[in-house]
Scaffold this motif. Structure first.
Motif, PDB file in Angstrom:
ATOM      1  N   SER A  50      18.636  58.430  15.934  1.00  0.00           N
ATOM      2  CA  SER A  50      18.308  57.338  16.639  1.00  0.00           C
ATOM      3  C   SER A  50      17.736  57.951  17.763  1.00  0.00           C
ATOM      4  CB  SER A  50      19.764  57.290  18.286  1.00  0.00           C
ATOM      5  OG  SER A  50      19.644  58.304  18.520  1.00  0.00           O
ATOM      6  N   ARG A  51      16.970  58.868  17.798  1.00  0.00           N
ATOM      7  CA  ARG A  51      15.479  59.609  18.220  1.00  0.00           C
ATOM      8  C   ARG A  51      14.513  59.233  18.381  1.00  0.00           C
ATOM      9  NH1 ARG A  51      15.898  62.532  13.752  1.00  0.00           N
ATOM     10  NH2 ARG A  51      13.864  63.043  12.587  1.00  0.00           N
ATOM     11  N   TRP A  52      14.364  58.439  16.722  1.00  0.00           N
ATOM     12  CA  TRP A  52      13.445  57.623  16.626  1.00  0.00           C
ATOM     13  C   TRP A  52      13.258  56.184  16.965  1.00  0.00           C
ATOM     14  CZ3 TRP A  52       9.786  59.311  13.616  1.00  0.00           C
ATOM     15  CH2 TRP A  52       9.660  60.512  12.715  1.00  0.00           C
ATOM     16  N   LEU A  53      14.204  55.713  17.982  1.00  0.00           N
ATOM     17  CA  LEU A  53      13.903  54.526  19.389  1.00  0.00           C
ATOM     18  C   LEU A  53      13.060  55.280  20.571  1.00  0.00           C
ATOM     19  CD1 LEU A  53      17.850  54.074  20.074  1.00  0.00           C
ATOM     20  CD2 LEU A  53      16.082  51.875  18.218  1.00  0.00           C
ATOM     21  N   GLN A  54      12.309  56.381  20.726  1.00  0.00           N
ATOM     22  CA  GLN A  54      11.593  56.816  21.651  1.00  0.00           C
ATOM     23  C   GLN A  54      10.509  56.446  20.982  1.00  0.00           C
ATOM     24  OE1 GLN A  54      12.087  60.151  23.600  1.00  0.00           O
ATOM     25  NE2 GLN A  54      13.948  60.643  22.950  1.00  0.00           N
ATOM     26  N   LEU A  55       9.710  56.096  19.543  1.00  0.00           N
ATOM     27  CA  LEU A  55       9.120  56.344  18.755  1.00  0.00           C
ATOM     28  C   LEU A  55       8.188  54.698  19.558  1.00  0.00           C
ATOM     29  CD1 LEU A  55       6.490  56.700  16.736  1.00  0.00           C
ATOM     30  CD2 LEU A  55       7.758  55.573  15.688  1.00  0.00           C
ATOM     31  N   PRO A  56       8.631  53.700  19.435  1.00  0.00           N
ATOM     32  CA  PRO A  56       7.991  52.389  20.138  1.00  0.00           C
ATOM     33  C   PRO A  56       7.457  52.822  22.204  1.00  0.00           C
ATOM     34  CG  PRO A  56       9.482  51.853  19.022  1.00  0.00           C
ATOM     35  CD  PRO A  56       9.433  53.298  19.099  1.00  0.00           C
ATOM     36  N   LEU A  57       7.950  53.465  22.312  1.00  0.00           N
ATOM     37  CA  LEU A  57       7.645  54.117  23.550  1.00  0.00           C
ATOM     38  C   LEU A  57       6.497  55.334  24.029  1.00  0.00           C
ATOM     39  CD1 LEU A  57      10.868  55.443  25.625  1.00  0.00           C
ATOM     40  CD2 LEU A  57       9.970  52.815  25.363  1.00  0.00           C
ATOM     41  N   TYR A  58       6.188  55.698  23.043  1.00  0.00           N
ATOM     42  CA  TYR A  58       5.071  56.606  22.871  1.00  0.00           C
ATOM     43  C   TYR A  58       4.272  56.316  22.212  1.00  0.00           C
ATOM     44  CZ  TYR A  58       8.068  60.493  23.213  1.00  0.00           C
ATOM     45  OH  TYR A  58       8.566  61.793  23.865  1.00  0.00           O
ATOM     46  N   LEU A  59       4.343  54.949  21.452  1.00  0.00           N
ATOM     47  CA  LEU A  59       3.639  53.758  20.869  1.00  0.00           C
ATOM     48  C   LEU A  59       2.838  53.247  22.221  1.00  0.00           C
ATOM     49  CD1 LEU A  59       4.988  52.721  17.224  1.00  0.00           C
ATOM     50  CD2 LEU A  59       2.759  54.711  17.891  1.00  0.00           C
ATOM     51  N   VAL A 135       2.304  63.884  23.176  1.00  0.00           N
ATOM     52  CA  VAL A 135       2.446  64.420  22.021  1.00  0.00           C
ATOM     53  C   VAL A 135       3.461  65.389  22.056  1.00  0.00           C
ATOM     54  CG1 VAL A 135       0.937  66.589  21.152  1.00  0.00           C
ATOM     55  CG2 VAL A 135      -0.236  64.169  21.675  1.00  0.00           C
ATOM     56  N   GLY A 136       3.318  66.582  23.543  1.00  0.00           N
ATOM     57  CA  GLY A 136       4.441  67.409  23.811  1.00  0.00           C
ATOM     58  C   GLY A 136       6.011  66.606  23.675  1.00  0.00           C
ATOM     59  N   GLY A 137       5.846  64.947  24.230  1.00  0.00           N
ATOM     60  CA  GLY A 137       7.703  64.802  23.952  1.00  0.00           C
ATOM     61  C   GLY A 137       7.629  64.156  22.339  1.00  0.00           C
ATOM     62  N   TYR A 138       6.833  63.687  21.486  1.00  0.00           N
ATOM     63  CA  TYR A 138       7.068  63.630  20.282  1.00  0.00           C
ATOM     64  C   TYR A 138       7.761  64.708  19.586  1.00  0.00           C
ATOM     65  CZ  TYR A 138       6.597  61.805  15.446  1.00  0.00           C
ATOM     66  OH  TYR A 138       6.700  61.327  14.383  1.00  0.00           O
ATOM     67  N   GLU A 139       6.956  66.444  20.000  1.00  0.00           N
ATOM     68  CA  GLU A 139       6.831  67.027  19.341  1.00  0.00           C
ATOM     69  C   GLU A 139       8.527  67.692  19.893  1.00  0.00           C
ATOM     70  OE1 GLU A 139       6.197  70.777  16.945  1.00  0.00           O
ATOM     71  OE2 GLU A 139       5.054  69.662  16.783  1.00  0.00           O
ATOM     72  N   THR A 140       8.660  67.441  20.996  1.00  0.00           N
ATOM     73  CA  THR A 140       9.865  68.479  21.698  1.00  0.00           C
ATOM     74  C   THR A 140      11.685  67.256  20.939  1.00  0.00           C
ATOM     75  OG1 THR A 140       8.750  69.627  22.976  1.00  0.00           O
ATOM     76  CG2 THR A 140      10.909  68.970  23.654  1.00  0.00           C
ATOM     77  N   PHE A 141      10.947  66.010  21.144  1.00  0.00           N
ATOM     78  CA  PHE A 141      12.479  65.635  21.079  1.00  0.00           C
ATOM     79  C   PHE A 141      12.281  64.082  20.250  1.00  0.00           C
ATOM     80  CE2 PHE A 141      11.310  65.403  26.211  1.00  0.00           C
ATOM     81  CZ  PHE A 141      12.572  66.504  25.806  1.00  0.00           C
ATOM     82  N   VAL A 142      11.291  64.167  19.093  1.00  0.00           N
ATOM     83  CA  VAL A 142      11.280  63.198  17.867  1.00  0.00           C
ATOM     84  C   VAL A 142      11.169  63.555  16.783  1.00  0.00           C
ATOM     85  CG1 VAL A 142      10.455  60.763  17.011  1.00  0.00           C
ATOM     86  CG2 VAL A 142      10.526  61.415  19.312  1.00  0.00           C
TER      87      VAL A 142
END
Length: 231
Positions: A50-59, A135-142
């Motif tokens: 479910s962490r991949w649900l954050q991907l659209p947010l970073y995009l 960058v930091g959020g994706y590396e830390t949480f995704v």
């Protein structure tokens, strides 16, 4: 000679039997690869995925970054055009920097240029904030980016985690608040006393919040973690 030949034949027969016995003795789980040994059950796997649900947010933040880049070059274009005598560009800049209730500057003077440049710096600092979050959020949480051997890896990304990211975000917000406060003080005559005190108090609150975050991060015991480990 016969004894040596019998001993050699005995070694040839016993060796494969011992190897086969040792292989049969080992448990199948121990022979699995690390990825196979750590396979998750369906429900934990779903929760972890479910962490991949954050991907659209970073995009979406990347799109916002592109809009800020466009805004930066647009304002820089107006500043250059005004400097070369464009009345339309000068009017746009004066409308942007003139505070309601303040006297409109008659021309492109030092104060107007300073306010425009501060606005450009504000855009750059917000863009830096977006980069840290993306960058930091994706590396830390995704997921890991795998930049350990990349020559352009940012220095701060080598030790990023949730605590470091919070401190850096707080520091970036303080910088943005400082720019806005400086722009307010340049036009201090156009603001009442309550507005000046309120903006100063908000800036001090940001400072105290950043200090509290850094202090709490220092007090909490730091667990040893590898680069890119998710928290």
């Amino acid at each position: 000679m016969l004894d040596d030949l019998l001993a050699a034949m005995r070694r040839l027969l016993v060796g494969p039997l011992m190897l086969e016995s040792a292989s049969a003795f080992l448990k199948p789980d121990l022979m699995k690869t690390p990825n196979e040994a750590r396979a998750l059950r369906p429900l934990p796997n779903l929760i972890f995925a479910s962490r991949w649900l954050q991907l659209p947010l970073y995009l979406g933040l990347i799109v916002a970054q592109a809009i800020y880049v466009w805004l930066f070059w647009q304002e820089l274009y107006y500043l250059l055009s005004a400097a070369f005598g464009s009345e339309a560009a000068l009017g746009h800049i004066l409308d942007a920097v003139t505070v309601e209730g303040a006297q409109r500057p008659p021309k492109l003077n030092e104060t107007v240029i300073m306010l425009v440049v501060l606005g450009l710096i504000d855009v750059v600092m917000i863009s830096n904030l977006l980069i840290m979050v993306i960058v930091g959020g994706y590396e830390t949480f995704v997921s890991r980016l795998g930049l350990e051997a990349h020559p352009d890896q940012p220095e701060w990304l080598s030790h990023v985690n949730a605590s470091v990211l919070k401190v850096k975000l707080a520091t970036a917000i303080i910088g943005i608040s400082s720019i806005h406060l400086l722009k307010t003080f340049i036009n201090a005559a156009a603001y009442d006393e309550k507005t000046l005190i309120a903006q100063t108090g908000i800036h001090i609150t940001f400072l105290l919040s950043a200090m509290a975050i850094a202090a709490s991060d220092r007090i909490m015991p730091a667990a040893p973690a590898k680069h890119g480990e998710h928290v």
